[in-house]
Design a protein around this motif. Structure first.
Motif, mmCIF file in Angstrom:
data_model
loop_
_atom_site.group_PDB
_atom_site.id
_atom_site.type_symbol
_atom_site.label_atom_id
_atom_site.label_comp_id
_atom_site.label_asym_id
_atom_site.label_seq_id
_atom_site.Cartn_x
_atom_site.Cartn_y
_atom_site.Cartn_z
ATOM 1 N N HIS A 1 -43.086 -18.141 -46.959
ATOM 2 C CA HIS A 1 -41.582 -18.517 -46.534
ATOM 3 C C HIS A 1 -41.508 -19.144 -45.289
ATOM 4 O O HIS A 1 -41.908 -18.919 -44.057
ATOM 5 N N ALA A 2 -40.951 -20.678 -46.109
ATOM 6 C CA ALA A 2 -40.381 -21.380 -44.647
ATOM 7 C C ALA A 2 -39.118 -22.316 -44.893
ATOM 8 O O ALA A 2 -38.506 -22.027 -45.813
ATOM 9 N N VAL A 3 -38.176 -22.492 -43.941
ATOM 10 C CA VAL A 3 -36.937 -23.106 -44.464
ATOM 11 C C VAL A 3 -37.075 -24.929 -43.309
ATOM 12 O O VAL A 3 -38.337 -25.489 -42.785
ATOM 13 N N SER A 4 -36.662 -25.558 -43.835
ATOM 14 C CA SER A 4 -36.538 -27.685 -43.275
ATOM 15 C C SER A 4 -35.568 -27.585 -42.586
ATOM 16 O O SER A 4 -34.051 -27.981 -43.730
ATOM 17 N N TYR A 5 -35.485 -28.458 -42.004
ATOM 18 C CA TYR A 5 -34.592 -29.217 -40.899
ATOM 19 C C TYR A 5 -34.906 -30.779 -41.016
ATOM 20 O O TYR A 5 -36.292 -30.886 -40.567
ATOM 21 N N VAL A 6 -33.871 -30.962 -41.467
ATOM 22 C CA VAL A 6 -33.803 -32.526 -40.673
ATOM 23 C C VAL A 6 -34.028 -33.076 -39.712
ATOM 24 O O VAL A 6 -32.141 -32.337 -38.896
ATOM 25 N N VAL A 7 -34.466 -33.328 -38.875
ATOM 26 C CA VAL A 7 -34.564 -34.071 -37.278
ATOM 27 C C VAL A 7 -32.971 -35.297 -37.467
ATOM 28 O O VAL A 7 -33.471 -36.677 -37.766
ATOM 29 N N PRO A 8 -31.984 -34.688 -36.343
ATOM 30 C CA PRO A 8 -30.855 -36.159 -36.442
ATOM 31 C C PRO A 8 -31.707 -37.563 -35.863
ATOM 32 O O PRO A 8 -32.886 -37.429 -35.073
ATOM 33 N N ASP A 9 -31.501 -38.497 -36.442
ATOM 34 C CA ASP A 9 -31.644 -39.610 -36.119
ATOM 35 C C ASP A 9 -31.468 -39.744 -34.401
ATOM 36 O O ASP A 9 -31.048 -38.817 -33.425
ATOM 37 N N GLY A 10 -32.923 -40.356 -34.116
ATOM 38 C CA GLY A 10 -33.187 -40.555 -32.365
ATOM 39 C C GLY A 10 -33.874 -39.984 -31.975
ATOM 40 O O GLY A 10 -33.730 -39.515 -30.627
ATOM 41 N N GLN A 11 -34.102 -38.598 -32.588
ATOM 42 C CA GLN A 11 -34.285 -37.470 -31.669
ATOM 43 C C GLN A 11 -36.056 -37.217 -32.036
ATOM 44 O O GLN A 11 -35.955 -37.057 -32.649
ATOM 45 N N ASP A 12 -36.723 -36.756 -31.283
ATOM 46 C CA ASP A 12 -38.233 -36.811 -30.961
ATOM 47 C C ASP A 12 -38.136 -35.167 -31.735
ATOM 48 O O ASP A 12 -38.123 -34.095 -31.297
ATOM 49 N N PRO A 13 -39.105 -35.557 -32.449
ATOM 50 C CA PRO A 13 -39.593 -33.513 -33.457
ATOM 51 C C PRO A 13 -40.647 -33.298 -32.664
ATOM 52 O O PRO A 13 -40.694 -31.715 -32.924
ATOM 53 N N ALA A 14 -40.732 -33.392 -31.373
ATOM 54 C CA ALA A 14 -42.121 -33.237 -31.236
ATOM 55 C C ALA A 14 -41.164 -31.833 -29.957
ATOM 56 O O ALA A 14 -42.379 -30.791 -29.888
ATOM 57 N N ILE A 15 -40.368 -32.566 -29.170
ATOM 58 C CA ILE A 15 -39.922 -31.230 -28.592
ATOM 59 C C ILE A 15 -38.538 -30.201 -29.495
ATOM 60 O O ILE A 15 -39.606 -28.689 -28.919
ATOM 61 N N LEU A 16 -38.831 -30.792 -30.522
ATOM 62 C CA LEU A 16 -38.591 -29.397 -31.490
ATOM 63 C C LEU A 16 -39.630 -28.010 -31.613
ATOM 64 O O LEU A 16 -39.397 -27.258 -31.437
ATOM 65 N N MET A 17 -40.619 -29.258 -31.943
ATOM 66 C CA MET A 17 -42.071 -28.545 -32.429
ATOM 67 C C MET A 17 -42.638 -27.233 -31.468
ATOM 68 O O MET A 17 -42.702 -26.449 -31.666
ATOM 69 N N ALA A 18 -42.570 -28.282 -30.267
ATOM 70 C CA ALA A 18 -42.852 -26.986 -28.879
ATOM 71 C C ALA A 18 -42.630 -26.324 -28.548
ATOM 72 O O ALA A 18 -42.820 -25.227 -28.386
ATOM 73 N N ALA A 19 -41.173 -25.885 -29.014
ATOM 74 C CA ALA A 19 -40.240 -25.035 -28.378
ATOM 75 C C ALA A 19 -40.328 -23.652 -29.809
ATOM 76 O O ALA A 19 -40.270 -22.714 -29.252
ATOM 77 N N LEU A 20 -40.214 -24.958 -31.009
ATOM 78 C CA LEU A 20 -40.544 -23.416 -31.757
ATOM 79 C C LEU A 20 -42.300 -23.045 -31.913
ATOM 80 O O LEU A 20 -42.249 -21.479 -31.773
ATOM 81 N N HIS A 21 -42.834 -23.788 -31.393
ATOM 82 C CA HIS A 21 -44.467 -23.438 -31.186
ATOM 83 C C HIS A 21 -44.545 -22.476 -30.199
ATOM 84 O O HIS A 21 -45.154 -20.973 -30.268
ATOM 85 N N ARG A 22 -43.722 -22.875 -28.934
ATOM 86 C CA ARG A 22 -44.067 -22.091 -27.608
ATOM 87 C C ARG A 22 -43.420 -19.545 -28.093
ATOM 88 O O ARG A 22 -43.751 -19.595 -27.754
ATOM 89 N N ALA A 23 -42.433 -20.256 -29.189
ATOM 90 C CA ALA A 23 -42.082 -18.780 -29.973
ATOM 91 C C ALA A 23 -42.077 -18.341 -30.931
ATOM 92 O O ALA A 23 -42.074 -17.323 -31.610
ATOM 93 N N GLY A 24 -43.454 -19.038 -31.139
ATOM 94 C CA GLY A 24 -44.453 -17.856 -32.010
ATOM 95 C C GLY A 24 -44.473 -18.068 -33.645
ATOM 96 O O GLY A 24 -44.732 -17.539 -34.469
ATOM 97 N N PHE A 25 -43.349 -19.356 -33.736
ATOM 98 C CA PHE A 25 -43.186 -20.222 -35.093
ATOM 99 C C PHE A 25 -44.226 -21.500 -35.087
ATOM 100 O O PHE A 25 -44.697 -22.643 -34.756
#
Length: 119
Positions: free
Chosen positions: A42-66
């Motif tokens: 089961h997965a969800v998709s999130y459209v990253v706003p223009d001008g934002q680095d998705p790596a920052i979100l990926m790092a935060a999600l990874h730290r939380a175990g996702f």
């Protein structure tokens, strides 16, 4: 005279270590990709706003175990995040509360993270 064999051995050992690290990293990336592409996940998709680095979100999600992966979809940068239906609120909260700036250095804030398919 003895310096050359020592340097040669050091370079050889360093090369082998780099190759092993890259192999491990590649296997981890393949594991995450297989998990997110699996129909059982089961997965969800999130459209990253223009001008934002998705790596920052990926790092935060990874730290939380996702597990998350960024990819381009129709010209948009999209994060695919493996989570159960009961974890969507936690994932949404992580996305909304990550401190981030745009590529131009201006602070960005997401008031309400909306996943693809939600109204």
């Amino acid at each position: 005279m003895i310096l050359f064999p020592i340097m040669f051995t050091a370079v050889l050992v360093l090369t082998v270590l780099v190759a092993l690290v890259l192999r491990s990293w590649g296997r981890e990336e393949a594991r995450v990709e297989a998990l997110l592409d699996s129909p059982e996940t089961h997965a969800v998709s999130y459209v990253v706003p223009d001008g934002q680095d998705p790596a920052i979100l990926m790092a935060a999600l990874h730290r939380a175990g996702f597990e998350a992966r960024a990819h381009l979809e129709g010209g948009d940068e999209v994060l695919r995040i493996a989570c159960e239906e009961s974890e969507k609120a936690e994932v949404r909260s992580i996305i909304e509360h990550v401190d981030r700036t745009g590529f131009d250095g201006a602070p960005m804030h997401v008031a309400h993270a909306r996943f693809v398919g939600e109204r």
